[in-house]
Design a protein around this motif. Sequence first.
Motif, PDB file in Angstrom:
ATOM      1  N   PRO A  74     -10.674   0.252 -43.993  1.00 25.45           N
ATOM      2  CA  PRO A  74      -9.801   1.421 -43.823  1.00 25.45           C
ATOM      3  C   PRO A  74      -8.363   1.002 -43.548  1.00 25.45           C
ATOM      4  N   ALA A  75      -7.445   1.825 -43.992  1.00 22.53           N
ATOM      5  CA  ALA A  75      -6.027   1.560 -43.754  1.00 22.53           C
ATOM      6  C   ALA A  75      -5.701   1.791 -42.286  1.00 22.53           C
ATOM      7  N   GLU A  76      -4.747   1.034 -41.756  1.00 16.42           N
ATOM      8  CA  GLU A  76      -4.310   1.228 -40.383  1.00 16.42           C
ATOM      9  C   GLU A  76      -3.523   2.529 -40.297  1.00 16.42           C
ATOM     10  N   MET A  77      -3.807   3.299 -39.283  1.00 19.52           N
ATOM     11  CA  MET A  77      -3.120   4.562 -39.067  1.00 19.52           C
ATOM     12  C   MET A  77      -2.237   4.452 -37.832  1.00 19.52           C
ATOM     13  N   PRO A  78      -1.058   5.074 -37.873  1.00 18.45           N
ATOM     14  CA  PRO A  78      -0.202   5.032 -36.688  1.00 18.45           C
ATOM     15  C   PRO A  78      -0.841   5.788 -35.530  1.00 18.45           C
ATOM     16  N   VAL A  79      -0.602   5.296 -34.322  1.00 16.17           N
ATOM     17  CA  VAL A  79      -1.159   5.911 -33.128  1.00 16.17           C
ATOM     18  C   VAL A  79      -0.002   6.400 -32.266  1.00 16.17           C
ATOM     19  N   VAL A  80      -0.058   7.670 -31.892  1.00 12.57           N
ATOM     20  CA  VAL A  80       0.954   8.255 -31.018  1.00 12.57           C
ATOM     21  C   VAL A  80       0.331   8.428 -29.646  1.00 12.57           C
ATOM     22  N   SER A  81       1.010   7.905 -28.635  1.00 15.13           N
ATOM     23  CA  SER A  81       0.453   8.013 -27.294  1.00 15.13           C
ATOM     24  C   SER A  81       0.400   9.480 -26.858  1.00 15.13           C
ATOM     25  N   VAL A  82      -0.496   9.775 -25.952  1.00 16.77           N
ATOM     26  CA  VAL A  82      -0.686  11.147 -25.483  1.00 16.77           C
ATOM     27  C   VAL A  82       0.582  11.677 -24.827  1.00 16.77           C
ATOM     28  N   GLU A  83       1.300  10.817 -24.136  1.00 15.65           N
ATOM     29  CA  GLU A  83       2.499  11.283 -23.433  1.00 15.65           C
ATOM     30  C   GLU A  83       3.648  11.632 -24.377  1.00 15.65           C
ATOM     31  N   CYS A  84       3.550  11.270 -25.657  1.00 16.84           N
ATOM     32  CA  CYS A  84       4.603  11.583 -26.617  1.00 16.84           C
ATOM     33  C   CYS A  84       4.211  12.748 -27.537  1.00 16.84           C
ATOM     34  N   GLN A  85       3.129  13.413 -27.269  1.00 13.54           N
ATOM     35  CA  GLN A  85       2.716  14.522 -28.110  1.00 13.54           C
ATOM     36  C   GLN A  85       3.275  15.831 -27.568  1.00 13.54           C
ATOM     37  N   GLY A  86       3.369  16.820 -28.445  1.00  9.54           N
ATOM     38  CA  GLY A  86       3.891  18.127 -28.042  1.00  9.54           C
ATOM     39  C   GLY A  86       5.391  18.048 -27.782  1.00  9.54           C
ATOM     40  N   TRP A  87       5.863  18.822 -26.833  1.00 11.32           N
ATOM     41  CA  TRP A  87       7.286  18.852 -26.535  1.00 11.32           C
ATOM     42  C   TRP A  87       7.710  17.692 -25.647  1.00 11.32           C
TER      43      TRP A  87
END
Length: 96
Positions: A74-87
């Motif tokens: 599988p291709a590597e997918m970017p990971v966004v930390s929980v603290e950077c989600q939403g507003w």
Amino acid sequence: MSAAHRGKLRAALPPRAWIVLAASVGSIALSGAALSATVPDAGGSDGVVVHRETASPEEILEYWTPERMKQAKPAEMPVVSVECQGWHWFVRPHCW
């Protein structure tokens, strides 16, 4: 008082108002420049690769044999930390 005279009075701003207006426009321009410097370029410099498949569905099914499917990674997918989600990304500079 004539309508032309009233129009001139409305168009004339006191010097202090011009200073506030100029400072506001300047700060908006600077914040726009700072934001554009932190936003990633949409030109594909972030490593995104686009590939359009021109093979027919039959050719694709013929290529992807069960052996190839087992060996596929599988291709590597970017990971966004929980603290950077939403507003929250807006108030945390490390999320920019």
